[in-house]
Design a protein around this motif. Structure first.
Motif, PDB file in Angstrom:
ATOM      1  N   THR A   3      -5.879  10.906 -10.900  1.00 58.33           N
ATOM      2  CA  THR A   3      -5.942   9.662 -11.676  1.00 58.33           C
ATOM      3  C   THR A   3      -5.450   8.492 -10.820  1.00 58.33           C
ATOM      4  O   THR A   3      -6.062   7.420 -10.792  1.00 58.33           O
ATOM      5  CB  THR A   3      -5.048   9.794 -12.945  1.00 58.33           C
ATOM      6  OG1 THR A   3      -5.414  11.005 -13.609  1.00 58.33           O
ATOM      7  CG2 THR A   3      -5.217   8.622 -13.880  1.00 58.33           C
ATOM      8  N   GLY A   4      -4.337   8.710 -10.111  1.00 59.40           N
ATOM      9  CA  GLY A   4      -3.771   7.647  -9.280  1.00 59.40           C
ATOM     10  C   GLY A   4      -4.689   7.268  -8.126  1.00 59.40           C
ATOM     11  O   GLY A   4      -4.887   6.088  -7.823  1.00 59.40           O
ATOM     12  N   LEU A   5      -5.288   8.270  -7.490  1.00 59.78           N
ATOM     13  CA  LEU A   5      -6.195   7.998  -6.361  1.00 59.78           C
ATOM     14  C   LEU A   5      -7.433   7.247  -6.843  1.00 59.78           C
ATOM     15  O   LEU A   5      -7.934   6.342  -6.166  1.00 59.78           O
ATOM     16  CB  LEU A   5      -6.593   9.311  -5.675  1.00 59.78           C
ATOM     17  CG  LEU A   5      -5.483   9.970  -4.840  1.00 59.78           C
ATOM     18  CD1 LEU A   5      -5.855  11.407  -4.474  1.00 59.78           C
ATOM     19  CD2 LEU A   5      -5.205   9.165  -3.564  1.00 59.78           C
TER      20      LEU A   5
ATOM     21  N   GLU B 221       0.837  -1.207   0.000  1.00 56.88           N
ATOM     22  CA  GLU B 221       0.000   0.000   0.000  1.00 56.88           C
ATOM     23  C   GLU B 221       0.873   1.258   0.000  1.00 56.88           C
ATOM     24  O   GLU B 221       0.571   2.239  -0.684  1.00 56.88           O
ATOM     25  CB  GLU B 221      -0.924   0.037   1.233  1.00 56.88           C
ATOM     26  CG  GLU B 221      -2.038  -0.979   1.208  1.00 56.88           C
ATOM     27  CD  GLU B 221      -1.599  -2.381   1.605  1.00 56.88           C
ATOM     28  OE1 GLU B 221      -0.433  -2.525   2.105  1.00 56.88           O
ATOM     29  OE2 GLU B 221      -2.377  -3.325   1.431  1.00 56.88           O
ATOM     30  N   GLN B 222       1.954   1.228   0.771  1.00 53.15           N
ATOM     31  CA  GLN B 222       2.871   2.380   0.772  1.00 53.15           C
ATOM     32  C   GLN B 222       3.452   2.582  -0.623  1.00 53.15           C
ATOM     33  O   GLN B 222       3.525   3.708  -1.128  1.00 53.15           O
ATOM     34  CB  GLN B 222       4.007   2.147   1.775  1.00 53.15           C
ATOM     35  CG  GLN B 222       3.554   2.201   3.232  1.00 53.15           C
ATOM     36  CD  GLN B 222       4.583   1.615   4.186  1.00 53.15           C
ATOM     37  OE1 GLN B 222       5.571   1.000   3.761  1.00 53.15           O
ATOM     38  NE2 GLN B 222       4.356   1.794   5.474  1.00 53.15           N
ATOM     39  N   ALA B 223       3.844   1.455  -1.250  1.00 54.78           N
ATOM     40  CA  ALA B 223       4.440   1.546  -2.585  1.00 54.78           C
ATOM     41  C   ALA B 223       3.426   2.085  -3.588  1.00 54.78           C
ATOM     42  O   ALA B 223       3.757   2.921  -4.445  1.00 54.78           O
ATOM     43  CB  ALA B 223       4.948   0.175  -3.028  1.00 54.78           C
ATOM     44  N   ALA B 224       2.188   1.642  -3.468  1.00 55.20           N
ATOM     45  CA  ALA B 224       1.151   2.085  -4.415  1.00 55.20           C
ATOM     46  C   ALA B 224       0.957   3.601  -4.311  1.00 55.20           C
ATOM     47  O   ALA B 224       0.923   4.309  -5.336  1.00 55.20           O
ATOM     48  CB  ALA B 224      -0.154   1.349  -4.133  1.00 55.20           C
ATOM     49  N   LEU B 225       0.860   4.103  -3.094  1.00 51.34           N
ATOM     50  CA  LEU B 225       0.690   5.557  -2.922  1.00 51.34           C
ATOM     51  C   LEU B 225       1.950   6.305  -3.360  1.00 51.34           C
ATOM     52  O   LEU B 225       1.880   7.380  -3.965  1.00 51.34           O
ATOM     53  CB  LEU B 225       0.389   5.890  -1.454  1.00 51.34           C
ATOM     54  CG  LEU B 225      -1.045   5.631  -0.960  1.00 51.34           C
ATOM     55  CD1 LEU B 225      -1.136   5.872   0.542  1.00 51.34           C
ATOM     56  CD2 LEU B 225      -2.043   6.531  -1.694  1.00 51.34           C
TER      57      LEU B 225
END
Ligand code: GLY
Ligand code: MN
Ligand code: MN
Length: 442
Positions: free
Chosen positions: A326-328, A288-292
């Motif tokens: 877009t990412g969120l 999750e940290q990497a995704a954000l």
């Protein structure tokens, strides 16, 4: 590291000439030095000269006033400063003194500061315009007004105070916004010092350390490399402390599994660097940290791409919020149509600051962001930060739990060049692979 860059006397003289060329005929500019600031009973903060004052002369003693009178026959650049006194110097170190100021700082004349009440009104008298930063130095404002009011109090012929008071900043700050090659060199040097400090933290960070240990390492590295002062209070925020934008307590333990947001930059030869990296305390990002993190990194890259001559000031911010939105949405933290989400500023709940600010002698440097109501266009020599982030509140109910309490910012310093940009802080690991690699290297 290369030879240490420094502004020389000729460049200070060029700056003064440039300012005087912008001033109206028969005018005077007056700049007071910063005041000494008291920290607590009998203890002073380390002295820092006012950036406008420093920019024009490089003279860094308190109790000084600098005066420019373009076209004055008996000298255009006049400094009032402390006199040398044996007892004072024994306690506080060497003082330049008016006798040496002319030669050392290239001014035309220098007088003891104690004589200013006798001399300055005579220099103001008869000038049509007074350039001064009214409202910035409140105590000095009163003195300016009393000097101006003292002129014309008697009946002598031709004694007139200036009819116009002009804010000096609108001219001086335009000059400061456009950095010379030497200034870019110094900013790069400051950035490289900060790079070394951030890399050292990556190499030494471990769970169980206190946030202030990281702060100490950063500031040790700055100081040891000649950046004797951080450009602003260092932020070391572990876990959800990263979501407090100006967190400077730095007094909590750093836990395995958390991220730590580190916003710290050294000041070198009066020029600031301003760098943020966000690191996994134990050396590896969770999914999750990497995704954000990837969302913030994509936003930062997109924003940096926009820092080119001809683009306007807001384009990096627009690119960043588009990528963040877009990412969120991709992660399910926002729902809906990207354009509509952008229109209502849905990202605001996770990203509540601007994407950058000018950088120079001040970390939040001078220079307008709009000209005539329109966003300013980037030009060679301007230097900005690019610093998007995401801050997911701990109690964000509409967000999956694994994302809550994560704060990420990535901040670099970017100079506009003739046909693109130059990332002054490019030496600092930034991708997930680079960060994890650096953190595992020792
Ligand atoms: N460190 C202050 C800022 O990023 O603006
Ligand atoms: Mn910063
Ligand atoms: Mn910044």
């Amino acid at each position: 590291m290369r030879a240490k860059p420094k502004v020389d006397k000729a460049e200070y003289a060029r700056r003064r000439r440039a300012l005087m060329a912008l001033m109206e005929p028969n005018s005077i500019a007056i700049l007071p030095a910063s005041e000494i600031q008291i920290r607590n009973n009998g203890v002073e903060h380390r002295y820092r000269q006012d950036s406008d004052f420093h920019y024009l002369i490089g003279f860094d003693e308190p109790d000084s006033v600098f005066v420019l009178i373009p076209g004055r026959e008996y000298g255009e650049a006049i400094l009032f400063c402390r006199e040398r006194e044996h007892d004072h110097e024994r306690w506080h170190g060497t003082v330049t003194g008016p006798e040496r100021a002319a030669e050392l700082y290239g001014v035309d004349d220098a007088f003891p500061i104690d004589d200013i009440d006798d001399i300055l009104p005579g220099l103001i008298e008869g000038r049509f315009r007074l350039y001064y930063a009214m409202g910035t130095h409140l105590k000095f404002d009163t003195r300016i007004l009393s000097w101006v009011n003292s002129i014309g109090m008697d009946d002598r012929e031709g004694t007139e105070p200036p009819g116009e008071l002009i804010q000096l900043g609108q001219y001086l700050h335009e000059l400061r916004l456009h950095k010379s090659a030497k200034e870019i060199d110094i900013l790069r040097h400051a950035a490289q010092i900060s790079a070394a400090a951030h890399i050292r933290v990556m190499e030494t960070l471990a769970p169980g350390m206190m946030e202030y240990e990281v702060e100490a390492e950063l500031e040790y590295q700055f100081s040891k490399r000649g950046a004797r002062h951080p450009a602003y209070p260092s932020i070391v925020g572990g876990g959800s402390n990263a979501c407090t934008l100006h967190y400077i307590d730095n007094d909590k333990v750093l836990n395995a599994g958390d991220l730590v947001l580190i916003d710290a930059g050294g000041e070198y030869e009066y020029y600031a660097s301003d760098v943020t990296r966000t690191l996994p305390v134990s050396g590896k990002f969770s999914d999750e940290q990497a995704a954000l993190y990837e969302v913030v990194l994509a936003a930062q890259r997109a924003a940096i791409e926009q820092v080119v001559p001809g683009n306007h000031w807001n384009q990096p911010h627009e690119a960043a919020v588009t990528e963040l939105t877009t990412g969120l949405k991709g992660l399910g933290l926002l729902e809906g149509n990207v354009e509509e989400l952008l229109e209502v500023g849905a990202y605001n709940q996770f990203y509540m600051h601007r994407t950058g600010h000018w950088l120079g002698l001040d970390v939040h440097d001078v220079g307008e962001y709009k000209v005539g109501g329109e966003w300013r266009v980037f030009e060679k020599g301007m230097v900005t930060t690019v610093e998007p982030g995401l801050y997911i509140p701990e109690h964000a109910e509409n967000v999956p739990e694994a994302y809550r309490g994560i704060g990420i910012r990535i901040e670099d310093n970017v100079a506009v060049t003739r046909d693109g940009h130059d990332v002054l802080t490019d030496d600092i690991p930034k991708t997930i692979a680079e960060v994890e690699q650096t953190m595992s290297a020792i």
